[in-house]
Scaffold this motif. Sequence first.
Motif, mmCIF file in Angstrom:
data_model
loop_
_atom_site.group_PDB
_atom_site.id
_atom_site.type_symbol
_atom_site.label_atom_id
_atom_site.label_comp_id
_atom_site.label_asym_id
_atom_site.label_seq_id
_atom_site.Cartn_x
_atom_site.Cartn_y
_atom_site.Cartn_z
ATOM 1 N N ASP A 91 0.835 -1.210 0.000
ATOM 2 C CA ASP A 91 0.000 0.000 0.000
ATOM 3 C C ASP A 91 0.867 1.258 0.000
ATOM 4 O O ASP A 91 0.567 2.232 -0.703
ATOM 5 C CB ASP A 91 -0.926 0.003 1.220
ATOM 6 N N LEU A 94 2.278 1.835 -3.421
ATOM 7 C CA LEU A 94 1.293 2.389 -4.345
ATOM 8 C C LEU A 94 1.081 3.880 -4.117
ATOM 9 O O LEU A 94 0.652 4.600 -5.024
ATOM 10 C CB LEU A 94 -0.032 1.637 -4.205
ATOM 11 N N THR A 106 9.790 -2.197 -1.918
ATOM 12 C CA THR A 106 8.929 -3.362 -1.683
ATOM 13 C C THR A 106 9.760 -4.630 -1.632
ATOM 14 O O THR A 106 9.629 -5.442 -0.704
ATOM 15 C CB THR A 106 7.859 -3.473 -2.789
ATOM 16 N N GLY A 144 -1.531 -5.724 -5.768
ATOM 17 C CA GLY A 144 -0.875 -4.448 -5.510
ATOM 18 C C GLY A 144 0.521 -4.411 -6.098
ATOM 19 O O GLY A 144 0.933 -3.405 -6.702
ATOM 20 N N GLU A 147 0.586 -3.815 -9.806
ATOM 21 C CA GLU A 147 0.442 -2.407 -10.166
ATOM 22 C C GLU A 147 1.748 -1.652 -9.961
ATOM 23 O O GLU A 147 2.106 -0.779 -10.762
ATOM 24 C CB GLU A 147 -0.677 -1.772 -9.326
ATOM 25 N N VAL A 148 2.496 -1.996 -8.909
ATOM 26 C CA VAL A 148 3.812 -1.387 -8.685
ATOM 27 C C VAL A 148 4.726 -1.695 -9.869
ATOM 28 O O VAL A 148 5.443 -0.820 -10.368
ATOM 29 C CB VAL A 148 4.436 -1.898 -7.366
ATOM 30 N N ARG A 151 3.725 0.348 -13.010
ATOM 31 C CA ARG A 151 4.141 1.750 -12.917
ATOM 32 C C ARG A 151 5.646 1.898 -13.146
ATOM 33 O O ARG A 151 6.090 2.845 -13.817
ATOM 34 C CB ARG A 151 3.765 2.324 -11.553
#
Length: 227
Positions: A91, A94, A106, A144, A147-148, A151
Motif C-alpha cells: 500500500d 502504491l 517493496t 498491488g 500495479e507497482v 508503474r
Amino acid sequence: MPSLVSHIAPATGDPAVQSSGLRSDAESNRRRVLEAARALFVSRGLDVPMATIARHARVGVATLYRRFPTREALVTAVFSDEFAACATVVDDALADEDAWRAFRRTIETVCASQAHDRGFNDALLSSHPDTAGFERERLRIEDGFAEVVRRAKAEGRLRQDFDVSDLTLVFMANRGVVGDAATAPAASRRLVAHLLRSFEAGRAEPARPLPPPMALGPGRPYPAREG
C-alpha cells in the motif's frame, strides 16, 4: 509488531464462567498454541506435525484442532500480523510517486522480513486454498505488487521483460540464503542488491553501492560445501 494472540477474556457477569474459569483456560490454551506454533514454524518450517505443536504447547491434540481445524487456519493465525505488514508495504508503495523507489523498497522490505523469519518465508510461498482470509490477503498483495511493477515499467526504470511472477523467483532465491540466522540478513541484503541491479533499466545515475558481503571468517571466501 503487536501480539498475534487475543488477551485473556476478562471476567463476565456469568457466575458459571467466573467460577469454572473455562473461558480463561481456553484463551490460555489458544495463546500457548500460537506461541508454540510460531516458534516451531520459524525453526523447522511449516511442515512440523500438529501433534508436535500440541506437545510443545502442553495441550491435547483435540484441543488444538478445536481451535484450529486445519494447519492452514493455524498458519494464518500465526502470521496474520506479518501478512498485514506485507500488505502495508505494498500500500505504501502504491502511494509513492517514484515508481522505481516503490518497487525497490517493496522488494527490500519483504526480503528483509523473510531473512528474519523462516516460517513467514515459507508461508509467503505457500498456497492455502482452504483458508479464505489467507488467500484473500495474499491475492491483494499480489495485485498491488502487479500495479507497482506496471508503474515502474511505465516510468522506464524497470526492465520490460520483468514479469510479476518473477517476484516468486526473488523470494525463492532469498529463501536459499536465509538458512543461517547469523548470516541471513547480510546475505539477503547483498542478494537483493544484485537482483535489483539486474532488474533496473535506463539508469540515469551511478549504480548504488552493493551492501558489504557477509563475513564468513578467515580463509572462507565462500560458504563451506556440505559433504
